[in-house]
Design a protein around this motif. Structure first.
Motif, short mmCIF file in Angstrom:
data_model
loop_
_atom_site.label_atom_id
_atom_site.label_comp_id
_atom_site.label_asym_id
_atom_site.label_seq_id
_atom_site.Cartn_x
_atom_site.Cartn_y
_atom_site.Cartn_z
N ALA A 17 0.83 -1.21 0.00
CA ALA A 17 0.00 0.00 0.00
C ALA A 17 0.86 1.26 0.00
O ALA A 17 0.56 2.23 -0.71
CB ALA A 17 -0.93 0.00 1.21
N ALA A 18 1.95 1.25 0.78
CA ALA A 18 2.83 2.42 0.85
C ALA A 18 3.47 2.71 -0.50
O ALA A 18 3.60 3.87 -0.90
CB ALA A 18 3.91 2.20 1.92
N ILE A 19 3.87 1.67 -1.23
CA ILE A 19 4.48 1.86 -2.54
C ILE A 19 3.44 2.29 -3.57
O ILE A 19 3.71 3.12 -4.45
CB ILE A 19 5.17 0.56 -3.00
CG1 ILE A 19 6.34 0.22 -2.07
CG2 ILE A 19 5.67 0.69 -4.43
CD1 ILE A 19 7.44 1.25 -2.03
N LEU A 20 2.23 1.76 -3.47
CA LEU A 20 1.17 2.06 -4.44
C LEU A 20 0.49 3.40 -4.17
O LEU A 20 -0.32 3.86 -4.98
CB LEU A 20 0.12 0.95 -4.42
CG LEU A 20 0.56 -0.41 -4.97
CD1 LEU A 20 -0.46 -1.49 -4.59
CD2 LEU A 20 0.74 -0.35 -6.47
N GLY A 21 0.78 4.01 -3.04
CA GLY A 21 0.14 5.27 -2.70
C GLY A 21 -1.23 5.11 -2.09
O GLY A 21 -2.01 6.06 -2.03
N LEU A 22 -1.54 3.90 -1.61
CA LEU A 22 -2.79 3.66 -0.91
C LEU A 22 -2.63 4.08 0.56
O LEU A 22 -1.51 4.17 1.06
CB LEU A 22 -3.16 2.17 -1.01
CG LEU A 22 -3.36 1.64 -2.43
CD1 LEU A 22 -3.58 0.13 -2.41
CD2 LEU A 22 -4.54 2.34 -3.11
N PRO A 23 -3.72 4.35 1.28
CA PRO A 23 -3.60 4.85 2.65
C PRO A 23 -2.80 3.93 3.56
O PRO A 23 -2.97 2.72 3.54
CB PRO A 23 -5.07 4.94 3.11
CG PRO A 23 -5.84 5.08 1.85
CD PRO A 23 -5.13 4.25 0.83
N THR A 24 -1.93 4.55 4.35
CA THR A 24 -1.17 3.84 5.38
C THR A 24 -1.44 4.55 6.70
O THR A 24 -1.25 5.76 6.80
CB THR A 24 0.33 3.85 5.08
OG1 THR A 24 0.57 3.32 3.78
CG2 THR A 24 1.09 3.01 6.12
N PHE A 25 -1.88 3.83 7.70
CA PHE A 25 -2.25 4.43 8.97
C PHE A 25 -1.08 4.34 9.95
O PHE A 25 -0.61 3.25 10.28
CB PHE A 25 -3.48 3.73 9.55
CG PHE A 25 -4.76 4.09 8.84
CD1 PHE A 25 -5.71 4.88 9.46
CD2 PHE A 25 -4.99 3.66 7.54
CE1 PHE A 25 -6.88 5.23 8.81
CE2 PHE A 25 -6.16 3.99 6.87
CZ PHE A 25 -7.11 4.79 7.51
N GLY A 26 -0.63 5.49 10.42
CA GLY A 26 0.46 5.52 11.37
C GLY A 26 1.74 4.96 10.80
O GLY A 26 2.02 5.07 9.60
#
Length: 337
Positions: A84-93
């Motif tokens: 998710a972090a690489i794809l630009g999807l939401p990352t919480f905290g």
């Protein structure tokens, strides 16, 4: 690794590391600079300027750690929050661990700060800017199966926004057809509610909180025309004639415009929308985290619950966002809009 890579181009662009990363072997006195506070060790063998690291938001630190893992483990296939972090999807905290797929048939384990997940070979892997990650579809299903429902909804909504070829039907079907049944039932709640119309993580998390508070599901992104001006609201409850607006902090922090200008525009907009509604509720991240302000804003606008509150889900969500309950590093800060 024997996982196959999907050769079709991805509609997602890899998110770069938010700060420069350097191999410690390329720094003359890395240990001395770390001890002196000039450098910080992002992971073993990878360093970054301490001043830049200190300025990062939690989710940015996590993205840097994922990129550092890519430097030390060429060919690694990222999954879950790391994908998710690489794809630009939401990352919480700032999640505690980097997540990756292991060779099919192996046992899930933690190794060197990397959580290796077993796979049956039923996930698609895509190359995004030279980095290997599980596809947006698989990433959304993985998180829907294993994380808080509000987080899963935010990721699924974002995946639908980012890929016009992805659909709710595809998410639901992929969850059902996965070989492993672990988390399948939990994911159904998320995937059946996913919508590309939710424009921000705050809207997605708010949708989960509103349902768990017992309120009716709203329509999303409804437009109203007043004297030739078109205003689109985040949420609309037609029966109660109530409008809901999820206002991210960036709206008022001066990043996009002066706070005074933002407040004035909001008041003008509310006056126009008032011609079409009986009440307008505004809320932000802190209101969702504490829940009571969100509940109060909706009730004050004229909305009434239609179902009992889901107390367990609400407590978990509030703890996730730091509103109450135990708060861990992994879930301390919501993503920024």
């Amino acid at each position: 690794m024997t996982l196959s890579i999907d050769p079709s181009p991805s509609s997602f662009v890899a998110v770069s590391s938010p700060i420069p990363l350097t191999r410690s072997s390329q720094v003359a006195h890395a240990d001395r600079d770390i001890a002196g506070g000039r450098l910080v060790r992002v992971r073993r063998g990878i360093v970054a300027p301490a001043s830049l690291w200190a300025a990062l938001a939690p989710w940015q630190r996590y993205a840097a750690r994922v990129h550092a893992a890519a430097m030390t483990h060429p060919g690694i296939v990222f999954s879950h929050e790391s994908a998710a972090a690489i794809l630009g999807l939401p990352t919480f905290g700032e999640p505690l661990e980097v997540h990756a797929l292991d060779t099919p048939g192996t046992t899930s384990r933690l190794s060197g700060g990397i959580r290796l997940h077993t796979t049956r070979g039923d996930r698609a892997v895509v190359d995004v800017g030279g980095l290997l990650v599980t596809s947006p579809l698989d990433t959304a299903v993985d998180i829907a199966r294993s994380r808080n429902g509000a987080v899963g909804l935010a990721v699924s909504d974002a995946a639908l926004r980012g890929d016009p070829l992805l659909s709710v039907e595809a998410l639901v079907a992929h969850n059902e057809y996965r070989i492993s049944s672990r988390g399948r039932r939990v994911a159904r709640w998320v995937l059946h509610r996913a919508s590309a119309l939710a424009e921000t993580p705050l809207e997605s998390v708010s949708r989960a909180a509103i349902e768990w508070l017992g309120f009716e599901e709203p329509r999303l992104q409804v437009e109203f025309v007043t004297a030739g001006m078109v205003d689109r609201c985040d949420m609309w409850w037609e029966t109660a004639r109530v409008i809901g607006e999820a206002d991210g902090d960036v709206k008022y922090d001066g990043t996009l415009q002066a706070p005074v200008t933002a407040i004035r525009k909001e008041k003008d907009r509310d006056r126009r929308l008032g011609h079409h509604s009986s009440g307008i509720a505004h809320w932000g991240w802190a209101d969702v985290a504490r829940l009571t302000p969100l509940r109060g804003a909706l009730r004050h606008a004229g909305l009434r619950p239609v179902n009992p509150e889901a107390s367990r889900d609400l407590f978990a969500l509030s703890a996730l966002l730091g509103g109450r309950g135990r708060q861990g590093r992994e879930t301390a800060t919501p993503p920024r809009d």
